[in-house]
Design an enzyme around this catalytic site. Structure first.
Site, PDB file in Angstrom:
ATOM      1  N   HIS A  83      -8.209   1.364  -0.998  1.00 47.20           N
ATOM      2  CA  HIS A  83      -8.068   0.440  -2.125  1.00 47.20           C
ATOM      3  C   HIS A  83      -9.417  -0.087  -2.609  1.00 47.20           C
ATOM      4  O   HIS A  83      -9.557  -1.254  -2.978  1.00 47.20           O
ATOM      5  CB  HIS A  83      -7.114  -0.704  -1.771  1.00 47.20           C
ATOM      6  CG  HIS A  83      -5.745  -0.218  -1.389  1.00 47.20           C
ATOM      7  ND1 HIS A  83      -4.897   0.373  -2.294  1.00 47.20           N
ATOM      8  CD2 HIS A  83      -5.118  -0.180  -0.187  1.00 47.20           C
ATOM      9  CE1 HIS A  83      -3.793   0.736  -1.671  1.00 47.20           C
ATOM     10  NE2 HIS A  83      -3.904   0.423  -0.395  1.00 47.20           N
TER      11      HIS A  83
ATOM     12  N   SER B 194       0.836  -1.200   0.000  1.00 49.51           N
ATOM     13  CA  SER B 194       0.000   0.000   0.000  1.00 49.51           C
ATOM     14  C   SER B 194       0.877   1.258   0.000  1.00 49.51           C
ATOM     15  O   SER B 194       1.685   1.434  -0.908  1.00 49.51           O
ATOM     16  CB  SER B 194      -0.974  -0.039   1.177  1.00 49.51           C
ATOM     17  OG  SER B 194      -1.904   1.011   1.111  1.00 49.51           O
TER      18      SER B 194
END
Length: 323
Positions: A201, A97
């Site tokens: 996300h 991430s």
């Protein structure tokens, strides 16, 4: 072959940067990066409480700064005391991430300063997107991957992080996460709410993608100087402009850390070092990559062992994984 990995949001803990400030150059770097990002990284990394550093706009720059500071510290002795020395010792870099920004800087795609500007804007944009609805994330532990993903989809949730080793992170609205807690997929041991401020996300982050796209168009980027493994599909990316595009798009797309680890295997990884605040990714690797040595940089006390691991496993790597 050695892979350097960088953790994502949720790895931060109150005061975790304090011991690193005792090392030469760390305070100076953090002071400079604080000016670049417009955020007092030293305060947030040493004195702020858990709630303060849970804020997405704070947590993301703090994590990238910590990762870069610990990477510089790791290679601060002898001939490895430069960014080029870092790259020459590594077989690949990857981040989970927001850790992808750390990994991109280690690979030479971004300068440290550009990484700090980007991550500060990313954190702000994602915090703004998260504020538009009550959303969150939860770790789903255990169960067969395809079945778990199908169950999440049925509930309207997104498998935002497919981490491998029996761990998938679901993301969606508060109502959807409540439904998941009450109706766990077959074979799942636990559903653990995560201390994050939104459904990262997922499509909920679409406004942040637009904001970052505008910023990235003017960012200075270079091609990676070592294999850079992308969260999108676990592929090695050799173009700096493509890495930049993926960093932007990844904000609203699932993290496929399971595929990243598959690529580490294809590249011939024999050791993984996780930069500060390390622990999460090596924990996954221990379960998913048996036989691969792992080490987490939690405090400067871990540096000596990490350097020994580098001396043992840092070998040149030719080529990229087979298709």
């Amino acid at each position: 072959m050695l892979v350097l990995v960088a953790p994502g949001q949720g790895a931060q803990k109150p005061g975790f940067l304090a011991p690193w400030l005792d090392l030469p150059g760390v305070t100076e770097r953090l002071t400079w990066w604080s000016a670049v990002s417009g955020l007092d990284l030293i305060h947030y990394g040493t004195k702020a409480d858990e709630e303060e550093i849970r804020d997405t706009a704070v947590a993301q720059p703090l994590l990238v700064a910590a990762g870069l500071a610990s990477a510089h510290a790791l290679f601060s002795e002898g001939a490895e005391g430069s960014p080029e020395g870092i790259r020459n010792s590594l077989g690949a870099s990857a981040g989970h991430s927001v850790g992808e920004i750390t990994a991109a800087a280690v690979a030479g795609v971004l300068t440290d300063e550009a990484a700090m500007v980007l991550v500060r804007r990313r954190g702000l944009a994602m915090a703004e997107a998260a504020a538009q609805a009550e959303t969150g994330m939860a770790a789903v532990l255990g169960g067969e991957q395809d079945y778990v993903v199908a169950h999440l989809t049925k509930l309207g949730l997104t498998p935002a992080n497919v981490n491998g080793a029996g761990q998938i992170v679901a993301a969606g609205t508060a109502e959807q996460l409540t439904a998941l807690a009450e109706d766990k997929p077959e074979g799942v041991r636990r559903v653990v709410p995560l201390k994050v401020a939104g459904a990262f996300h997922t499509d909920h982050m679409a406004p942040a993608v637009s904001a970052l796209q505008t910023l990235m168009e003017g960012a200075p980027v270079a091609d990676p100087r070592l294999p850079y493994v992308s969260n999108r599909d676990g592929q090695v990316v050799t173009s700096g402009s493509e890495v930049a595009q993926r960093l932007v798009a990844q904000v609203s797309n699932p993290v496929r850390w399971d595929l990243c680890m598959e690529t580490f295997q294809k590249l011939g990884a024999t050791a993984i070092i996780e930069v500060a605040p390390g622990g999460t990714l090596v924990g996954i690797a221990k379960r998913a990559l048996p036989g691969v040595k792992t080490l987490a940089l939690k405090t400067p006390d871990d540096l000596e062992a990490a350097r020994a691991l580098i001396a043992e496993h840092a070998v040149p790597v030719a080529g990229t994984p087979a298709e």
